[in-house]
Design a protein around this motif. Structure first.
Motif, PDB file in Angstrom:
ATOM      1  N   SER A 186       0.832  -1.214   0.000  1.00 24.97           N
ATOM      2  CA  SER A 186       0.000   0.000   0.000  1.00 24.97           C
ATOM      3  C   SER A 186       0.861   1.256   0.000  1.00 24.97           C
ATOM      4  O   SER A 186       0.508   2.258  -0.640  1.00 24.97           O
ATOM      5  CB  SER A 186      -0.920  -0.009   1.227  1.00 24.97           C
ATOM      6  OG  SER A 186      -1.777  -1.133   1.217  1.00 24.97           O
ATOM      7  N   THR A 187       1.984   1.208   0.709  1.00 31.87           N
ATOM      8  CA  THR A 187       2.859   2.384   0.770  1.00 31.87           C
ATOM      9  C   THR A 187       3.494   2.663  -0.583  1.00 31.87           C
ATOM     10  O   THR A 187       3.685   3.834  -0.962  1.00 31.87           O
ATOM     11  CB  THR A 187       3.950   2.170   1.830  1.00 31.87           C
ATOM     12  OG1 THR A 187       3.335   1.893   3.090  1.00 31.87           O
ATOM     13  CG2 THR A 187       4.826   3.403   1.977  1.00 31.87           C
ATOM     14  N   GLU A 190       0.924   4.683  -2.316  1.00 32.17           N
ATOM     15  CA  GLU A 190       0.652   5.996  -1.737  1.00 32.17           C
ATOM     16  C   GLU A 190       1.804   6.983  -1.904  1.00 32.17           C
ATOM     17  O   GLU A 190       1.576   8.178  -2.043  1.00 32.17           O
ATOM     18  CB  GLU A 190       0.338   5.848  -0.240  1.00 32.17           C
ATOM     19  CG  GLU A 190      -0.926   5.072   0.071  1.00 32.17           C
ATOM     20  CD  GLU A 190      -2.178   5.776  -0.417  1.00 32.17           C
ATOM     21  OE1 GLU A 190      -2.193   7.028  -0.396  1.00 32.17           O
ATOM     22  OE2 GLU A 190      -3.130   5.084  -0.808  1.00 32.17           O
ATOM     23  N   ARG A 191       3.037   6.506  -1.922  1.00 29.01           N
ATOM     24  CA  ARG A 191       4.176   7.430  -1.925  1.00 29.01           C
ATOM     25  C   ARG A 191       4.321   8.197  -3.238  1.00 29.01           C
ATOM     26  O   ARG A 191       5.021   9.207  -3.299  1.00 29.01           O
ATOM     27  CB  ARG A 191       5.465   6.673  -1.636  1.00 29.01           C
ATOM     28  CG  ARG A 191       5.962   5.798  -2.761  1.00 29.01           C
ATOM     29  CD  ARG A 191       7.314   5.196  -2.432  1.00 29.01           C
ATOM     30  NE  ARG A 191       7.852   4.432  -3.544  1.00 29.01           N
ATOM     31  CZ  ARG A 191       9.058   3.875  -3.539  1.00 29.01           C
ATOM     32  NH1 ARG A 191       9.825   3.975  -2.474  1.00 29.01           N
ATOM     33  NH2 ARG A 191       9.484   3.194  -4.595  1.00 29.01           N
ATOM     34  N   LYS A 193       1.627   9.408  -4.874  1.00 31.35           N
ATOM     35  CA  LYS A 193       0.456  10.258  -5.067  1.00 31.35           C
ATOM     36  C   LYS A 193       0.794  11.721  -4.821  1.00 31.35           C
ATOM     37  O   LYS A 193       1.812  12.053  -4.207  1.00 31.35           O
ATOM     38  CB  LYS A 193      -0.676   9.800  -4.144  1.00 31.35           C
ATOM     39  CG  LYS A 193      -1.244   8.431  -4.545  1.00 31.35           C
ATOM     40  CD  LYS A 193      -2.469   8.072  -3.746  1.00 31.35           C
ATOM     41  CE  LYS A 193      -3.089   6.759  -4.221  1.00 31.35           C
ATOM     42  NZ  LYS A 193      -4.287   6.382  -3.433  1.00 31.35           N
ATOM     43  N   VAL A 196       1.574  13.269  -1.254  1.00 25.79           N
ATOM     44  CA  VAL A 196       2.897  12.956  -0.724  1.00 25.79           C
ATOM     45  C   VAL A 196       3.956  13.804  -1.424  1.00 25.79           C
ATOM     46  O   VAL A 196       4.876  14.336  -0.776  1.00 25.79           O
ATOM     47  CB  VAL A 196       3.204  11.458  -0.882  1.00 25.79           C
ATOM     48  CG1 VAL A 196       4.629  11.143  -0.433  1.00 25.79           C
ATOM     49  CG2 VAL A 196       2.210  10.631  -0.077  1.00 25.79           C
ATOM     50  N   HIS A 213       0.721  11.297   6.940  1.00 27.40           N
ATOM     51  CA  HIS A 213       0.021  11.289   5.652  1.00 27.40           C
ATOM     52  C   HIS A 213      -0.173   9.880   5.097  1.00 27.40           C
ATOM     53  O   HIS A 213      -1.267   9.538   4.636  1.00 27.40           O
ATOM     54  CB  HIS A 213       0.795  12.144   4.637  1.00 27.40           C
ATOM     55  CG  HIS A 213       0.935  13.578   5.034  1.00 27.40           C
ATOM     56  ND1 HIS A 213      -0.084  14.479   4.921  1.00 27.40           N
ATOM     57  CD2 HIS A 213       1.989  14.262   5.561  1.00 27.40           C
ATOM     58  CE1 HIS A 213       0.314  15.680   5.350  1.00 27.40           C
ATOM     59  NE2 HIS A 213       1.587  15.561   5.744  1.00 27.40           N
ATOM     60  N   VAL A 214       0.884   9.068   5.100  1.00 31.96           N
ATOM     61  CA  VAL A 214       0.803   7.748   4.478  1.00 31.96           C
ATOM     62  C   VAL A 214       0.132   6.736   5.401  1.00 31.96           C
ATOM     63  O   VAL A 214      -0.740   5.970   4.981  1.00 31.96           O
ATOM     64  CB  VAL A 214       2.205   7.258   4.065  1.00 31.96           C
ATOM     65  CG1 VAL A 214       2.118   5.864   3.440  1.00 31.96           C
ATOM     66  CG2 VAL A 214       2.837   8.238   3.088  1.00 31.96           C
ATOM     67  N   ASN A 217      -3.689   6.193   5.558  1.00 28.94           N
ATOM     68  CA  ASN A 217      -4.280   5.699   4.321  1.00 28.94           C
ATOM     69  C   ASN A 217      -3.959   4.237   4.037  1.00 28.94           C
ATOM     70  O   ASN A 217      -4.482   3.671   3.058  1.00 28.94           O
ATOM     71  CB  ASN A 217      -3.802   6.548   3.131  1.00 28.94           C
ATOM     72  CG  ASN A 217      -4.349   7.964   3.185  1.00 28.94           C
ATOM     73  OD1 ASN A 217      -5.536   8.172   3.389  1.00 28.94           O
ATOM     74  ND2 ASN A 217      -3.477   8.943   3.012  1.00 28.94           N
ATOM     75  N   VAL A 218      -3.121   3.613   4.846  1.00 32.85           N
ATOM     76  CA  VAL A 218      -2.797   2.199   4.638  1.00 32.85           C
ATOM     77  C   VAL A 218      -3.297   1.329   5.787  1.00 32.85           C
ATOM     78  O   VAL A 218      -3.032   0.125   5.804  1.00 32.85           O
ATOM     79  CB  VAL A 218      -1.268   2.005   4.479  1.00 32.85           C
ATOM     80  CG1 VAL A 218      -0.743   2.807   3.313  1.00 32.85           C
ATOM     81  CG2 VAL A 218      -0.523   2.373   5.754  1.00 32.85           C
TER      82      VAL A 218
END
Length: 303
Positions: A186-187, A190-191, A193, A196, A213-214, A217-218
């Motif tokens: 998941s990270t 997300e990293r 996006k 971030v 932030h991350v 969301n995970v």
């Protein structure tokens, strides 16, 4: 508090819960088991581990509905005259505590390592993922047995909290891998996006980006995985206790109670093993059903 509960019931997850009879039934069963375990000192009819009140003449009495049973012991007694119903409540408390604490420790370790591996990448990611591959090549129960055996060898006179600590660590180290791999995947998404990248441009430190932030969301998949893993951890603890490398005999869990009645299973005293086994099944099944419901409730595609 009432407003928060009402707000949760009106949310998408709350509506999903109210519209799922299986989830509500599982929640009721889990609540009853947890309540009886937490308040065993008050709701249990006897103290099964108080040697001063045990009567050996009451050993191996059948359940109350049998011809030789008595209403004093609704589910019968074991080979030492302990009330099975009370022993179930006290044993479930130990199993739940060990299961919940070990899962919490697994979540902390797995999420931290998975977050670092997915966010920083490079050699750290490669090392942690190869370590996860090695851990996954062994059955979790074998890893727990190995760690528990090493702990018992290092601390042969371990009693009480130390023995519980060794058991919790052995289960935790066998379960952190799934969280690390889930959070890492998941990270990685997300990293890249925009939010971030914007935080990086504004000079926010990497650790703060990960935590603020991350991480939020995970955590969705982690919550689902942790719920299901609670049942797995409880079963693992019961297995270790059944094999004699779990909790001390003075504080028997459900696995120890099942092991105690194993020798009497084919001699007619079936209740000594069957009722602890049913209690273990009820706890594991209710938690698994709640985990399945939570997985569906948090998945927007299934709404």
């Amino acid at each position: 508090m009432n407003k928060r509960i009402a707000r949760w019931l009106d949310s998408d997850v709350g509506h999903s819960f109210r519209s799922s009879p299986v989830a509500m039934l599982a929640a009721v069963i889990a609540f009853v088991c947890v309540f009886c375990a937490v308040f065993a000192n008050w709701v249990s009819p006897h103290d099964p581990f108080n040697l001063a009140v045990l009567e050996l003449s009451d050993a191996r009495l059948p359940p109350a509905w049998s011809a030789e049973g008595t209403t004093k012991y609704l589910l019968g007694t074991d080979d030492q005259g302990r009330d099975i119903l009370s022993a179930l409540m006290y044993g479930a408390r130990i199993s739940l505590v060990v299961g919940l604490v070990s899962v919490l420790l697994s979540v902390v370790v797995g999420v931290a390592l998975g977050l670092a591996a997915g966010f920083f990448g490079g050699w750290l990611d490669a090392f942690l993922m190869r370590l996860c591959d090695v851990m996954l090549s062994f059955p979790p129960i074998l890893i727990a047995l190995l760690i528990a055996g090493i702990g018992r060898a290092l601390f042969p006179d371990a009693h009480g909290s130390l023995a519980f600590g060794v058991l919790i660590i052995s289960i935790s180290l066998a379960g952190w891998v799934q969280y690390a791999r889930t959070v890492r995947g998941s990270t990685l998404v997300e990293r890249h996006k925009e939010y971030v990248q914007a935080a990086r441009v504004t000079g926010v430190p990497p650790v703060r980006i990960m935590l603020r932030h991350v991480l939020p969301n995970v955590m969705g998949p982690v919550m689902v995985l942790a719920t299901i893993h609670v049942a797995t951890a409880i079963i693992t603890e019961a297995t270790l206790s059944f094999l004699g490398v779990g909790v001390p005999p003075t504080s028997p869990s459900l696995g120890t109670l099942i092991n105690t009645g194993r020798d009497y299973l084919f001699s007619g005293e079936w209740w000594i093993t069957v009722f602890p086994g049913l209690m273990l099944v009820l706890i594991a099944l209710s938690v698994n059903l709640l985990g399945d419901w939570l997985r569906d409730a948090l998945n927007p595609r299934l709404r």
